[in-house]
Write a protein that holds these residues in place. Structure first.
Motif, PDB file in Angstrom:
ATOM      1  N   VAL A 197       0.852  -1.200   0.000  1.00 44.94           N
ATOM      2  CA  VAL A 197       0.000   0.000   0.000  1.00 44.94           C
ATOM      3  C   VAL A 197       0.885   1.247   0.000  1.00 44.94           C
ATOM      4  N   PRO A 198       0.683   2.150  -0.945  1.00 37.91           N
ATOM      5  CA  PRO A 198       1.558   3.335  -1.043  1.00 37.91           C
ATOM      6  C   PRO A 198       1.284   4.375   0.030  1.00 37.91           C
ATOM      7  N   GLN A 199       2.280   5.202   0.294  1.00 35.99           N
ATOM      8  CA  GLN A 199       2.110   6.353   1.176  1.00 35.99           C
ATOM      9  C   GLN A 199       1.533   7.505   0.345  1.00 35.99           C
ATOM     10  N   GLY A 200       1.168   8.586   1.020  1.00 30.82           N
ATOM     11  CA  GLY A 200       0.737   9.757   0.275  1.00 30.82           C
ATOM     12  C   GLY A 200      -0.703  10.139   0.535  1.00 30.82           C
ATOM     13  N   ALA A 201      -1.146  11.126  -0.242  1.00 33.22           N
ATOM     14  CA  ALA A 201      -2.459  11.732  -0.020  1.00 33.22           C
ATOM     15  C   ALA A 201      -3.605  10.748  -0.215  1.00 33.22           C
ATOM     16  N   ARG A 202      -3.436   9.779  -1.106  1.00 32.70           N
ATOM     17  CA  ARG A 202      -4.534   8.844  -1.387  1.00 32.70           C
ATOM     18  C   ARG A 202      -4.341   7.496  -0.690  1.00 32.70           C
ATOM     19  N   ARG A 203      -3.598   7.503   0.400  1.00 41.03           N
ATOM     20  CA  ARG A 203      -3.337   6.244   1.107  1.00 41.03           C
ATOM     21  C   ARG A 203      -4.628   5.605   1.630  1.00 41.03           C
ATOM     22  N   THR A 204      -5.517   6.416   2.196  1.00 43.37           N
ATOM     23  CA  THR A 204      -6.766   5.861   2.732  1.00 43.37           C
ATOM     24  C   THR A 204      -7.528   5.107   1.651  1.00 43.37           C
ATOM     25  N   ARG A 205      -7.636   5.722   0.465  1.00 44.63           N
ATOM     26  CA  ARG A 205      -8.356   5.052  -0.640  1.00 44.63           C
ATOM     27  C   ARG A 205      -7.628   3.783  -1.064  1.00 44.63           C
ATOM     28  N   ASP A 237     -20.999  -8.638 -10.794  1.00 43.68           N
ATOM     29  CA  ASP A 237     -19.815  -7.789 -10.827  1.00 43.68           C
ATOM     30  C   ASP A 237     -20.225  -6.377 -10.417  1.00 43.68           C
ATOM     31  N   ASP A 238     -19.710  -5.931  -9.270  1.00 43.57           N
ATOM     32  CA  ASP A 238     -20.168  -4.685  -8.668  1.00 43.57           C
ATOM     33  C   ASP A 238     -19.063  -3.635  -8.639  1.00 43.57           C
ATOM     34  N   ARG A 239     -18.075  -3.778  -9.533  1.00 38.29           N
ATOM     35  CA  ARG A 239     -16.880  -2.934  -9.450  1.00 38.29           C
ATOM     36  C   ARG A 239     -17.159  -1.434  -9.519  1.00 38.29           C
ATOM     37  N   ALA A 240     -17.987  -1.007 -10.460  1.00 38.44           N
ATOM     38  CA  ALA A 240     -18.217   0.435 -10.649  1.00 38.44           C
ATOM     39  C   ALA A 240     -18.868   1.051  -9.414  1.00 38.44           C
ATOM     40  N   ARG A 241     -19.924   0.442  -8.941  1.00 43.32           N
ATOM     41  CA  ARG A 241     -20.611   0.964  -7.749  1.00 43.32           C
ATOM     42  C   ARG A 241     -19.680   0.904  -6.543  1.00 43.32           C
ATOM     43  N   ARG A 242     -18.930  -0.202  -6.421  1.00 44.95           N
ATOM     44  CA  ARG A 242     -18.007  -0.361  -5.293  1.00 44.95           C
ATOM     45  C   ARG A 242     -16.954   0.748  -5.287  1.00 44.95           C
ATOM     46  N   GLY A 243     -16.444   1.096  -6.468  1.00 41.04           N
ATOM     47  CA  GLY A 243     -15.451   2.153  -6.568  1.00 41.04           C
ATOM     48  C   GLY A 243     -15.983   3.487  -6.078  1.00 41.04           C
ATOM     49  N   ARG A 244     -17.223   3.801  -6.460  1.00 42.67           N
ATOM     50  CA  ARG A 244     -17.816   5.082  -6.034  1.00 42.67           C
ATOM     51  C   ARG A 244     -18.023   5.106  -4.523  1.00 42.67           C
ATOM     52  N   ILE A 245     -18.469   3.984  -3.969  1.00 43.33           N
ATOM     53  CA  ILE A 245     -18.693   3.915  -2.520  1.00 43.33           C
ATOM     54  C   ILE A 245     -17.370   4.060  -1.769  1.00 43.33           C
ATOM     55  N   LEU A 246     -16.328   3.400  -2.256  1.00 44.18           N
ATOM     56  CA  LEU A 246     -15.028   3.479  -1.587  1.00 44.18           C
ATOM     57  C   LEU A 246     -14.423   4.877  -1.698  1.00 44.18           C
ATOM     58  N   ASP A 247     -14.630   5.528  -2.836  1.00 44.13           N
ATOM     59  CA  ASP A 247     -14.167   6.913  -2.981  1.00 44.13           C
ATOM     60  C   ASP A 247     -14.792   7.801  -1.906  1.00 44.13           C
ATOM     61  N   GLN A 248     -16.106   7.670  -1.744  1.00 42.19           N
ATOM     62  CA  GLN A 248     -16.815   8.500  -0.766  1.00 42.19           C
ATOM     63  C   GLN A 248     -16.406   8.142   0.657  1.00 42.19           C
ATOM     64  N   TRP A 249     -16.260   6.848   0.933  1.00 44.34           N
ATOM     65  CA  TRP A 249     -15.909   6.436   2.289  1.00 44.34           C
ATOM     66  C   TRP A 249     -14.485   6.889   2.639  1.00 44.34           C
ATOM     67  N   ALA A 250     -13.584   6.901   1.660  1.00 40.16           N
ATOM     68  CA  ALA A 250     -12.224   7.390   1.904  1.00 40.16           C
ATOM     69  C   ALA A 250     -12.257   8.855   2.312  1.00 40.16           C
ATOM     70  N   ARG A 251     -13.075   9.650   1.638  1.00 37.56           N
ATOM     71  CA  ARG A 251     -13.194  11.058   1.998  1.00 37.56           C
ATOM     72  C   ARG A 251     -13.779  11.211   3.410  1.00 37.56           C
ATOM     73  N   THR A 252     -14.783  10.391   3.702  1.00 39.25           N
ATOM     74  CA  THR A 252     -15.407  10.426   5.025  1.00 39.25           C
ATOM     75  C   THR A 252     -14.410  10.066   6.119  1.00 39.25           C
ATOM     76  N   LEU A 253     -13.625   9.035   5.885  1.00 35.46           N
ATOM     77  CA  LEU A 253     -12.630   8.621   6.873  1.00 35.46           C
ATOM     78  C   LEU A 253     -11.567   9.683   7.079  1.00 35.46           C
ATOM     79  N   ASP A 254     -11.072  10.242   5.990  1.00 36.87           N
ATOM     80  CA  ASP A 254     -10.017  11.265   6.102  1.00 36.87           C
ATOM     81  C   ASP A 254     -10.492  12.453   6.942  1.00 36.87           C
ATOM     82  N   LEU A 255     -11.760  12.837   6.751  1.00 34.91           N
ATOM     83  CA  LEU A 255     -12.292  13.939   7.543  1.00 34.91           C
ATOM     84  C   LEU A 255     -12.483  13.546   9.002  1.00 34.91           C
ATOM     85  N   ALA A 256     -13.005  12.352   9.215  1.00 33.40           N
ATOM     86  CA  ALA A 256     -13.318  11.899  10.567  1.00 33.40           C
ATOM     87  C   ALA A 256     -12.084  11.591  11.397  1.00 33.40           C
TER      88      ALA A 256
END
Length: 201
Positions: A84-92, A177-196
């Motif tokens: 897992v890489p370091q950096g700004a998008r680590r949570t995602r 195959d739920d990849r597209a929806r899963r990606g959008r949910i994970l994007d949003q949850w990453a933002r939520t986690l970073d803020l929280a």
């Protein structure tokens, strides 16, 4: 030319390993109901007699496979976590790594065992403590990867909610195959986690 003889203990260990790997593969491809000791022995390239010597019943085989599967899941997660890489998008990236695990074949095999264990006491007795161990290790790893301070109110619950989320997404992926929806949910949850989880200023 000299022939090196493989010690009996090593041959036995290798045969058991082939049977356990074959059992997991059958659970992924055929599910619990479609997995039989005959099919597993054929997949492993092991005689029926040899398979019965190591695992006399399907439950004996599957209970051993449960422990084997827990070890495989632990190794798979540890290897993925190391990349897992370091950096700004680590949570995602952490969320993506967890989602990949919970949509992979090893999780599919575990899921088959969970469902079967619901109504099989012997299997449940084997599955439950190992799942607790895997769950604790996955939680610990997620805390470390996200740099979470669990002494902060609500932080532990956020980590657990994250694991429940990716596990649920993995379950949804078994139907289609739920990849597209899963990606959008994970994007949003990453933002939520970073803020929280950000340190208070």
């Amino acid at each position: 030319m000299t022939t090196t003889r493989v010690p009996q203990e090593e041959r036995t260990r290798a045969m058991r390993q082939r049977l356990l790997d074959a059992c997991v593969e059958c659970l992924v491809e055929r599910g619990w109901s479609g997995t039989s000791t005959t099919l597993v022995s054929q997949r492993a390239g092991v005689s029926r007699g040899a398979q019965l010597h190591h695992f006399p019943t399907k439950n004996d085989l599957v209970v051993a496979a449960v422990s084997h599967l827990a070890e495989v899941r632990g190794r798979e997660l540890a290897a993925a976590a190391a990349s897992v890489p370091q950096g700004a998008r680590r949570t995602r990236a952490v969320l993506g790594m967890l989602a990949d695990h919970f949509t992979g074949p090893v999780f599919t095999a575990a899921l088959e065992l969970w469902v079967a264990a619901r109504t099989d006491e012997q299997l449940h007795a084997a599955v439950a403590p190992l799942e607790q161990r895997v769950g604790r290790e996955t939680h610990r790893m997620t805390v470390e990867l996200l740099g979470v301070d669990e002494s902060r109110p609500g932080a532990r619950e956020l980590v657990q909610a994250t694991l429940d989320l990716v596990r649920g997404l993995g379950l949804a992926n078994t139907i289609r195959d739920d990849r597209a929806r899963r990606g959008r949910i994970l994007d949003q949850w990453a933002r939520t986690l970073d803020l929280a989880l950000q340190e208070p200023s």
